[in-house]
Write a protein that holds these residues in place. Structure first.
Motif, short mmCIF file in Angstrom:
data_model
loop_
_atom_site.label_atom_id
_atom_site.label_comp_id
_atom_site.label_asym_id
_atom_site.label_seq_id
_atom_site.Cartn_x
_atom_site.Cartn_y
_atom_site.Cartn_z
N TYR A 9 0.83 -1.21 0.00
CA TYR A 9 0.00 0.00 0.00
C TYR A 9 0.86 1.27 0.00
O TYR A 9 0.34 2.37 -0.15
CB TYR A 9 -0.94 0.03 1.22
CG TYR A 9 -2.12 -0.90 1.14
CD1 TYR A 9 -2.10 -2.03 0.33
CD2 TYR A 9 -3.27 -0.66 1.89
CE1 TYR A 9 -3.18 -2.89 0.28
CE2 TYR A 9 -4.36 -1.51 1.84
CZ TYR A 9 -4.31 -2.63 1.03
OH TYR A 9 -5.39 -3.47 0.99
N LEU A 10 2.16 1.11 0.24
CA LEU A 10 3.08 2.25 0.28
C LEU A 10 4.23 2.01 -0.68
O LEU A 10 5.37 1.82 -0.27
CB LEU A 10 3.63 2.45 1.69
CG LEU A 10 2.65 2.73 2.83
CD1 LEU A 10 3.36 2.66 4.18
CD2 LEU A 10 2.00 4.09 2.66
N PRO A 11 3.97 2.02 -1.98
CA PRO A 11 5.04 1.71 -2.93
C PRO A 11 6.15 2.75 -2.87
O PRO A 11 5.90 3.92 -2.56
CB PRO A 11 4.33 1.74 -4.29
CG PRO A 11 3.07 2.50 -4.07
CD PRO A 11 2.70 2.34 -2.63
N GLY A 12 7.37 2.31 -3.13
CA GLY A 12 8.49 3.25 -3.16
C GLY A 12 9.10 3.49 -1.80
O GLY A 12 10.06 4.25 -1.68
N ARG A 13 8.54 2.86 -0.77
CA ARG A 13 9.10 3.04 0.56
C ARG A 13 10.25 2.06 0.78
O ARG A 13 10.25 0.97 0.24
CB ARG A 13 8.03 2.79 1.62
CG ARG A 13 6.96 3.86 1.65
CD ARG A 13 7.59 5.21 1.86
NE ARG A 13 6.59 6.26 1.93
CZ ARG A 13 5.97 6.61 3.06
NH1 ARG A 13 6.20 5.98 4.17
NH2 ARG A 13 5.10 7.59 3.04
N PRO A 14 11.22 2.46 1.60
CA PRO A 14 12.30 1.53 1.91
C PRO A 14 11.71 0.28 2.55
O PRO A 14 10.77 0.38 3.32
CB PRO A 14 13.15 2.28 2.93
CG PRO A 14 12.66 3.68 2.95
CD PRO A 14 11.30 3.71 2.34
N ASP A 15 12.26 -0.86 2.22
CA ASP A 15 11.66 -2.08 2.72
C ASP A 15 12.34 -2.58 3.99
O ASP A 15 12.33 -3.75 4.30
CB ASP A 15 11.62 -3.16 1.64
CG ASP A 15 13.00 -3.50 1.15
OD1 ASP A 15 13.95 -2.85 1.61
OD2 ASP A 15 13.13 -4.41 0.32
N GLY A 16 12.96 -1.66 4.72
CA GLY A 16 13.42 -2.05 6.03
C GLY A 16 14.83 -2.58 6.09
O GLY A 16 15.03 -3.76 6.37
N ASP A 17 15.84 -1.72 5.85
CA ASP A 17 17.22 -2.12 6.18
C ASP A 17 17.43 -1.92 7.67
O ASP A 17 18.36 -2.43 8.24
CB ASP A 17 18.26 -1.25 5.47
CG ASP A 17 17.72 -0.46 4.31
OD1 ASP A 17 17.51 -1.09 3.28
OD2 ASP A 17 17.49 0.76 4.45
N LEU A 18 16.54 -1.11 8.27
CA LEU A 18 16.73 -0.71 9.65
C LEU A 18 15.52 -1.07 10.50
O LEU A 18 14.38 -1.02 10.02
CB LEU A 18 16.88 0.82 9.74
CG LEU A 18 18.14 1.43 9.15
CD1 LEU A 18 18.06 2.94 9.27
CD2 LEU A 18 19.37 0.90 9.87
N ASP A 19 15.79 -1.41 11.74
CA ASP A 19 14.73 -1.54 12.74
C ASP A 19 15.06 -0.47 13.78
O ASP A 19 16.09 -0.56 14.45
CB ASP A 19 14.78 -2.95 13.33
CG ASP A 19 13.70 -3.17 14.36
OD1 ASP A 19 12.99 -2.21 14.72
OD2 ASP A 19 13.56 -4.32 14.83
#
Ligand code: ZN
Length: 433
Positions: A9-19
């Protein structure tokens, strides 16, 4: 530690290299000119081996310095709302790091599929309503609802304003015509629920854990219209389990707002919601219920939003019944009749980004819960709800986890009952389940 999945639902967002574990935000703000000088220290853990990490920050805010663990990264870029850092060396998964970002500018709402969301200037003050994608309008963050973190907000503004952020007010220090406010939010919080409220408000205690911030002209109406919140909290604690945070604040803005807004530990209503006749009490119950459903238990992916809105809508019906209004059964019947006359082209278990806030999703979510309650009986249903809020307190949830929890608690095939409500377009007939 898990890598939050990219949200379709949020295209183009970073897919989580970080927590992210903790945000420390130091904001210096001028209300008169809407000028923000910010520093964000982001304490995070790498979820995979990487040489590149990213945070989101809207492009209107200009980044002036970036440090990683106190020294400059190899390089960084800030384009299209993404701050991307290339590190000097690859980090192993599990490495902890501190990203220190200095930035400034005139914040404004971000524009996206849901209109303008996030930081918004009022006539004389500010509100921030980040749902679902507005957090990067005012601080660099990993804007995934699944990535909860602790927060400290240090905010300096002109004297004469009340300032509220999430959590507990730790200190308030006036100095040379300005005041520095410090708030600490220790319970984990999704970025979209982070907020800042600035205005010329009176701060009025309204219950053991409740307070209202309200312009003087609206004080009487607000005290009346919000006067039953202590009873509401008591009812919801009995049905849903303990209130999940230390306190509850309601901000009433001097401006009108289209809809009330939720944040962790507080809600925001417009002047138009306070008529002195409890004309919006349904919404008062709805926003309060989000503290359990949405804020303590937060969906990891936006497609599961019925777990927030269905419960909050059902809480409206439960409050109506408990306070002498129409019963939940009557409300459910009326909602079913209304939905039966509307287009049935919505799957509330995966509505698509455009229909996330469709009123049919709210009502049908509440109807799904009512059908489950009718089938399981009150004792099992409310025990299930309390188990649900206890097991996932301050955590991340999904529809699948709710169904599993319900089946364990009731020893009944709950998926078969809920699937037609959640995963099919046609409205199940009244009494189904
Ligand atoms: Zn809601």
């Amino acid at each position: 530690m898990t890598a939050p999945a990219a949200d379709p639902y949020l295209p183009g967002r970073p897919d989580g290299d970080l927590d992210v574990d903790r945000y420390e935000l130091e904001l210096d703000y001028r209300v008169a000119t809407n000028r923000l000088e910010g520093r964000a220290q982001v304490y995070a853990t790498a979820v995979r081996a990487t040489v590149r990490v990213s945070l989101e920050l809207q492009h209107r805010l200009r980044v002036t310095q970036v440090l990683v663990d106190g020294s400059r990264p190899d390089r960084w870029t800030h384009r299209g709302g993404l701050l991307v850092l290339k590190l000097k060396h690859e980090m192993a998964a599990g490495t902890q790091l501190v990203i220190d970002v200095r930035y400034s500018g005139q914040p404004a709402p971000v524009r996206g599929p849901w209109g303008e969301v996030g930081w918004e200037e009022l006539t004389d003050g500010v509100i921030v309503a980040g749902q679902p994608d507005g957090a990067p309008s005012w601080f660099p963050c990993h804007d995934s609802p699944a990535d909860k973190a602790a927060y400290r907000f240090t905010v300096t503004v002109e004297a004469g304003y009340e300032v509220v952020a999430n959590g507990r007010l730790v200190s308030r220090s006036p100095r040379a015509g300005r005041v520095r406010w410090e708030y600490e939010q220790t319970e984990p919080m999704a970025p979209y629920l982070a907020t800042l409220q600035i205005g010329r408000y009176l701060r009025v205690p309204t219950g053991p854990r409740e307070e209202v911030l309200v312009p003087a002209r609206l004080r009487e109406a607000a005290e009346h219209d919000l006067g039953r919140q202590t009873e509401m909290i008591a009812l919801f604690e009995e049905l849903f389990g303990p209130y999940p945070f230390a306190a509850y604040t309601v901000v009433v803005t001097d401006d009108d707002l289209e809809i009330p807004l939720e944040a962790q530990g507080l809600s925001v209503f417009g002047a138009n919601h306070m008529d002195g006749r409890r004309g919006s009490e349904r919404l008062v119950a709805h926003e309060l219920a989000h503290q359990w459903f949405g804020n303590s238990l937060t969906v990891g992916l936006w497609r599961d939003i019925w777990l927030h809105e269905g419960f909050a809508c059902y809480a409206e019906w439960l409050w109506s019944e408990a306070s002498g209004g129409r019963t939940a059964q009557e409300q459910a019947r009326a909602a079913h009749t209304r939905l039966a006359g509307l287009p049935q082209d919505l799957v509330i278990g995966d509505p698509g980004p455009d229909a996330m806030f469709d009123d049919r999703l709210y009502k049908r979510g509440a109807l799904a819960l009512h059908a489950l309650r009718t089938s399981l009986g009150d004792e099992t249903f409310f025990r299930l709800v309390r188990t649900w809020t206890a097991r996932y307190r301050h955590g991340t949830v999904s529809t699948k986890e709710f169904v599993v929890c319900a089946e364990l608690e009731s020893d009944r095939p709950v998926a078969a009952l809920l699937d037609p409500w959640l995963l099919q377009k046609d409205l199940p007939p009244w009494g189904a389940g």
